[in-house]
Design a protein around this motif. Structure first.
Motif, short mmCIF file in Angstrom:
data_model
loop_
_atom_site.label_atom_id
_atom_site.label_comp_id
_atom_site.label_asym_id
_atom_site.label_seq_id
_atom_site.Cartn_x
_atom_site.Cartn_y
_atom_site.Cartn_z
N ALA A 112 0.85 -1.19 0.00
CA ALA A 112 0.00 0.00 0.00
C ALA A 112 0.89 1.24 0.00
O ALA A 112 2.07 1.16 0.31
CB ALA A 112 -0.91 0.01 1.24
N PHE A 113 0.29 2.38 -0.37
CA PHE A 113 1.01 3.66 -0.38
C PHE A 113 2.32 3.56 -1.17
O PHE A 113 3.33 4.16 -0.81
CB PHE A 113 1.27 4.16 1.04
N GLY A 114 2.30 2.79 -2.26
CA GLY A 114 3.45 2.69 -3.14
C GLY A 114 4.53 1.73 -2.70
O GLY A 114 5.54 1.59 -3.39
N LEU A 115 4.34 1.03 -1.56
CA LEU A 115 5.31 0.05 -1.09
C LEU A 115 4.75 -1.35 -1.27
O LEU A 115 3.54 -1.56 -1.30
CB LEU A 115 5.66 0.30 0.38
N ARG A 116 5.65 -2.35 -1.36
CA ARG A 116 5.22 -3.74 -1.56
C ARG A 116 6.03 -4.64 -0.62
O ARG A 116 7.09 -5.16 -1.00
CB ARG A 116 5.42 -4.17 -3.01
N GLU A 117 5.50 -4.81 0.58
CA GLU A 117 6.17 -5.69 1.53
C GLU A 117 6.23 -7.12 1.02
O GLU A 117 7.18 -7.86 1.30
CB GLU A 117 5.46 -5.63 2.88
N SER A 118 5.24 -7.52 0.24
CA SER A 118 5.18 -8.91 -0.24
C SER A 118 6.30 -9.25 -1.23
O SER A 118 6.50 -10.42 -1.54
CB SER A 118 3.82 -9.20 -0.88
N ASP A 119 7.02 -8.24 -1.72
CA ASP A 119 8.17 -8.54 -2.58
C ASP A 119 9.29 -9.21 -1.81
O ASP A 119 10.11 -9.92 -2.40
CB ASP A 119 8.70 -7.25 -3.22
N THR A 120 9.36 -8.99 -0.51
CA THR A 120 10.45 -9.56 0.30
C THR A 120 9.97 -10.41 1.47
O THR A 120 10.77 -11.12 2.09
CB THR A 120 11.34 -8.43 0.87
N VAL A 121 8.67 -10.36 1.78
CA VAL A 121 8.15 -11.01 2.98
C VAL A 121 7.00 -11.94 2.60
O VAL A 121 6.16 -11.58 1.76
CB VAL A 121 7.65 -9.95 4.00
N LEU A 206 18.88 9.89 13.43
CA LEU A 206 19.18 9.04 12.28
C LEU A 206 18.56 9.62 11.01
O LEU A 206 17.55 10.33 11.08
CB LEU A 206 18.62 7.63 12.50
N GLU A 207 19.16 9.31 9.88
CA GLU A 207 18.57 9.68 8.61
C GLU A 207 17.58 8.59 8.18
O GLU A 207 17.91 7.40 8.25
CB GLU A 207 19.64 9.85 7.53
N PRO A 208 16.38 8.96 7.74
CA PRO A 208 15.44 7.94 7.27
C PRO A 208 15.94 7.29 5.99
O PRO A 208 16.74 7.88 5.25
CB PRO A 208 14.15 8.72 7.03
N VAL A 209 15.48 6.08 5.73
CA VAL A 209 15.81 5.36 4.51
C VAL A 209 14.72 5.65 3.48
O VAL A 209 13.53 5.42 3.74
CB VAL A 209 15.91 3.84 4.77
N ASP A 210 15.12 6.18 2.33
CA ASP A 210 14.13 6.49 1.28
C ASP A 210 13.37 5.23 0.88
O ASP A 210 13.95 4.16 0.70
CB ASP A 210 14.84 7.07 0.06
N GLY A 211 12.06 5.38 0.74
CA GLY A 211 11.23 4.28 0.27
C GLY A 211 11.01 3.17 1.29
O GLY A 211 10.61 2.08 0.91
N ALA A 212 11.27 3.46 2.57
CA ALA A 212 11.08 2.45 3.61
C ALA A 212 10.26 3.05 4.75
O ALA A 212 10.39 4.23 5.08
CB ALA A 212 12.42 1.96 4.14
N ALA A 213 9.41 2.22 5.35
CA ALA A 213 8.60 2.66 6.49
C ALA A 213 9.49 2.74 7.72
O ALA A 213 9.96 1.73 8.21
CB ALA A 213 7.44 1.69 6.72
N GLY A 214 9.70 3.95 8.20
CA GLY A 214 10.68 4.14 9.26
C GLY A 214 10.12 4.43 10.64
O GLY A 214 10.87 4.49 11.60
N GLY A 215 8.82 4.64 10.77
CA GLY A 215 8.24 4.92 12.09
C GLY A 215 7.98 6.39 12.30
O GLY A 215 8.69 7.27 11.79
N ILE A 216 6.94 6.68 13.09
CA ILE A 216 6.59 8.07 13.44
C ILE A 216 6.54 8.27 14.95
O ILE A 216 6.22 9.36 15.42
CB ILE A 216 5.24 8.47 12.83
N GLY A 217 6.84 7.22 15.72
CA GLY A 217 6.67 7.32 17.17
C GLY A 217 5.20 7.21 17.54
O GLY A 217 4.46 6.41 16.99
#
Length: 272
Positions: A112-121, A206-217
């Protein structure tokens, strides 16, 4: 029951993240918590080469978490990655501590939102509940929050409390959706809900990783009536709350939605 939510900011180095786990275990133990919840992907943040960092449940990373939890006399739920099939991994919650050793593999994958977790999980296939300090606890992960049936199923399996480790991606409206969903799922299931997110990377230096869900607290403790009891901001921290399981019993007497849904099924009526 005293619970602790350890809002940490993971890196891509599993050895380094074990240090974060050890610090959170020490802090939760000092505060006399019964249960410590750490985020999804605590082992290594999204954007890492997941297949390279994944380890089996009897590997060194999980074994060290077990050792820390058992030595502290503390139940710990923490996100890691385990090997799957065909080069994929599983997005796994390890639940461990004295008399406790099981795991949950995330069922709903974040495509969702342009990401595809199922590509790796690869997805999990089973619901999981555990007993901690006499309380039945259901396990769910991040994107699972968008699927109410999972939470009602956990409650029908006896869960009085559901823990939701997460690495919630940032973006327009995402914080508002997080706040809404954690409250809605608690109310759907008339259960306490502990939603423990990764800290916002920049708030942790830390610097966020582009294109990865990094958390918002915004890790949150929610009551069985959907009330926010405690909440953190964006930065790393430890959130503590004292919960009374009798409150769940009382709420389910006053608001018997689980019983009514079961009665509707038994009568062959639609629930919604």
């Amino acid at each position: 029951m005293r619970v602790a939510l350890g809002q940490v900011a993971s890196t891509s180095d599993p050895e380094q993240t074990l240090g974060l786990v050890a610090e959170a275990v020490a802090s939760a133990t000092e505060q006399r918590a019964d249960l410590l919840v750490l985020p999804e992907a605590t082992m290594a943040r999204f954007g890492s080469r997941l297949a390279a960092v994944a380890q089996p449940l009897d590997g060194p990373w999980a074994s060290e978490v077990r050792r820390l939890a058992c030595r502290a006399g503390l139940a710990v739920v923490v996100g890691m990655f385990t090997p799957g099939s065909d080069g994929l991994v599983r997005n796994t919650l390890l639940a461990t501590g004295p008399g406790l050793d099981t795991h949950y593999d995330k069922i709903h994958l974040f495509d969702a939102f342009g990401l595809r977790e199922s590509d790796t999980v690869e997805p999990g296939r089973r619901l999981v509940t555990v007993d901690v300090a006499g309380v039945r606890v259901g396990l769910a992960t991040c994107y699972d929050l968008r699927f109410p049936a999972l939470f009602t199923a956990l409650a029908e399996a006896g869960a009085q409390l559901v823990v939701v480790p997460a690495s919630w991606g940032d973006g327009p409206g995402k914080a508002e959706q997080w706040d809404l969903l954690v409250r809605a799922r608690a109310l759907d299931s008339t259960s306490f809900l502990l939603a423990c997110d990764q800290a916002e990377p920049r708030a942790a230096g830390l610097e966020p990783v582009d294109g990865a869900a990094g958390g918002i607290g915004r890790s949150t403790v929610v009551s069985p009536l959907g009330e926010v009891r405690e909440r953190l901001g964006a930065a790393p921290g430890l959130l503590l709350a004292d919960l009374d399981p009798e409150e769940v019993t009382a709420v389910r007497e006053r608001l018997p939605v689980l019983r009514h849904a079961r009665q509707a099924r038994e009568a062959g009526l639609p629930e919604r």
